[in-house]
Enzyme design. Structure first.
Site, PDB file in Angstrom:
ATOM      1  N   ARG A  15     -11.409   6.117  -1.109  1.00 48.26           N
ATOM      2  CA  ARG A  15     -11.980   7.004  -2.127  1.00 48.26           C
ATOM      3  C   ARG A  15     -13.426   6.630  -2.451  1.00 48.26           C
ATOM      4  NH1 ARG A  15      -7.150   5.452  -5.979  1.00 48.26           N
ATOM      5  NH2 ARG A  15      -6.285   5.441  -3.862  1.00 48.26           N
ATOM      6  N   LYS A  58      -3.962  -6.747   2.569  1.00 49.10           N
ATOM      7  CA  LYS A  58      -2.653  -6.159   2.794  1.00 49.10           C
ATOM      8  C   LYS A  58      -1.677  -7.212   3.333  1.00 49.10           C
ATOM      9  CE  LYS A  58      -4.501  -1.618   4.165  1.00 49.10           C
ATOM     10  NZ  LYS A  58      -3.808  -0.785   3.163  1.00 49.10           N
TER      11      LYS A  58
END
Length: 511
Positions: free
Chosen positions: A367, A293
């Site tokens: 996920r 990130k």
């Protein structure tokens, strides 16, 4: 579980005095209820109301009078009400009142000085918060009003200052006493709400902890302490995860020096009925892995375990109030780090369900761990329905900001119940679609699935449809709470910081 900082709350009958207590009167249209007029013996309240035209007695308005007269009352707080308010509105009022209770610590006084002041006790001084008295005589016969007001006050008083080396200037109340018409009824209603408040506090504490303190193993050890409340807690360590085939969870955590965990909590209060299952994403810190990130605001990624925190808080609330239900809480815990051992973009991993996944982006890791956790939960426990909570996508913040969480469900009845629970508690939700076209977006080319879709659209929906591949025919809902775990400003029930979003929602759903 540092819950001793909650003030003690008690309910007393109308004939009990509120000696040395701060008094809260409830005006209606700037008029005191008849049973409260004895507080205005010297006319201090009446004069204040006349002099302040901005205070009209409208609902949730608050007016504080510091040292209003020569009597022993240090300050009086007036607040507006309305007829038959809903419980959430009462709680929001309580949360707003909470900020008026954060007063400077009283100075320590000598025993002679102390005894000279009528009604004062030694315990009222010496670095303790104030004793707050709330006078609701004649205001309402609806005693749940008093319980919900106290509940809102507790939620509004929360703060996380465990690591501050300088003491706070303003202390929360040490005790809150509410004078009501039927104290036993109010106390019974509050006992259940206090259990929920403790669950919210715990969830907020977990989200607030820095990642050098809270990581998969330490998180799992904290959860294990809940066994004292009657929860059955089981921790699956790295060795067990490898043995059982948690390929996706292990892949996310393999770049970290701190290996992943899966924690199972069971509450059995509903006889032989099949359980309800809650599943939480617990990425204790998310760098994005190799798909790292940007550095700006990366520090906030300590809250990427907000879904797991909500599940833990909800399970604690259910255990404390001894819910008559069977509920399973499962949290997948991992730290997503870049290293020479980390999962790489383009790797193909095999999930617990046997499905292969192309990891096109290692920052779409939530996920992956949920895929294993959902499959494990559903195949082991055969729940009547399953709900997962996750800070899954930044796209959800773009869509809904910090107002609502995203709701994805494969069952309309479950969707409706969740929305109703959200409106009742303030943990509000908004439904999104999961059409077949979105499912096509996560079909893999070199594996069964891919963890992101081509292009940049519908990121939250794509994440939810990826998870749908692991729930089979089970009734299921996914809550994307990315925008709801951390508040950047004070709100009525959530002081700036961790919110504990989801605890009250799940508790209400079970109730």
């Amino acid at each position: 579980m540092d819950h001793d900082r909650l003030p003690a709350v008690s309910f007393v009958s109308p004939n009990q005095p509120l000696t040395r207590a701060r008094v809260i009167a409830l005006p209606s249209k700037k008029k005191l209820a008849p049973k409260l007029r004895d507080w205005d013996a010297q006319g201090a309240i009446s004069r204040a109301l006349e002099k302040d035209p901005s205070f009209t007695g409208a609902y949730k308005q608050v007016l504080t009078l510091a040292h209003p007269s020569q009597d022993k009352i240090a300050r009086i707080v007036l607040f507006g009400s309305s007829k038959n308010p809903k419980p959430l509105a009462i709680e929001q009022l309580g949360g707003r009142l909470a900020r008026t209770f954060l007063w400077p610590a009283e100075k320590k006084e000598t025993d002679e000085q102390n005894s000279a002041k009528a009604g004062m006790k030694k315990t009222d001084t010496a670095k303790t918060g104030p004793v707050v008295g709330i006078d609701l005589r004649g205001v309402t016969q609806n005693n749940p009003f008093a319980a919900h007001l106290a509940f809102g006050i507790l939620l509004g008083l929360y703060r996380f200052d465990r690591y501050r080396t300088t003491p706070a200037k303003n202390l929360p109340p040490s005790k809150i006493i509410l004078r009501v018409d039927r104290p036993a009824v109010a106390q019974k209603a509050f006992d259940r709400l206090r259990a929920v408040a403790l669950g919210v506090y715990h969830a907020r504490d977990l989200v607030s902890e820095p990642s050098n303190i809270l990581y998969p193993d330490s998180f799992a050890r904290r959860i294990s302490q809940l066994s004292k409340l009657g929860l059955k807690v089981e921790v699956l360590d790295e060795k067990r995860l490898k043995k059982e085939g948690f390929g996706a969870l292990l892949a996310v955590g393999q770049g970290s020096a701190r290996p992943p965990r899966l924690v199972v909590m069971q509450w059995k209060g509903g006889g032989k009925k099949p359980p309800v299952a809650f599943v939480g994403k617990g990425v204790t810190f998310d760098t994005g892995g190799i798909s790292i990130k940007p550095s700006a605001n990366m520090w906030l990624m300590r809250f990427d375990m907000g879904g797991a925190a909500a599940v833990v808080g909800a399970m604690e609330a259910l255990a404390r109030r001894k819910a008559k239900a069977n509920v399973v809480g499962v949290v997948a815990l991992a730290e997503n780090m870049p290293s020479g051992k980390a999962m790489l973009p383009g790797d193909i991993i095999t999930s617990l369900a046997g499905k292969t996944i192309e990891t096109l982006n290692t920052d779409a890791e939530g996920r992956l761990i949920l895929a294993d956790a959902l499959h494990y939960t559903i195949t082991r426990f055969s729940p009547s329905y399953t709900i997962d909570l996750a800070t899954l996508t930044g796209a959800m913040i773009v869509a809904l900001a910090d107002v609502r969480a995203g709701l994805f469900a494969n069952d309309s009845g479950l969707e409706k119940r969740l929305r109703e629970a959200g409106e009742a508690t303030g943990d509000r939700l908004w439904p999104f679609p999961m059409d077949a076209e979105y499912h096509d977006m996560v079909k893999g080319t070199r594996g069964d699935l891919r963890n992101i879709a081509p292009g940049h659209g519908a990121g939250s929906i794509v994440g939810a449809t990826f998870l749908a591949a692991f729930v089979g025919m089970t009734k299921w809902a996914h809550l994307d709470i990315a925008g709801m775990c951390e508040a950047d400003k004070d709100k009525d029930l959530t002081p700036k910081g961790a919110t504990g979003f989801g605890v009250r929602l799940l508790d209400r759903l079970i109730a």
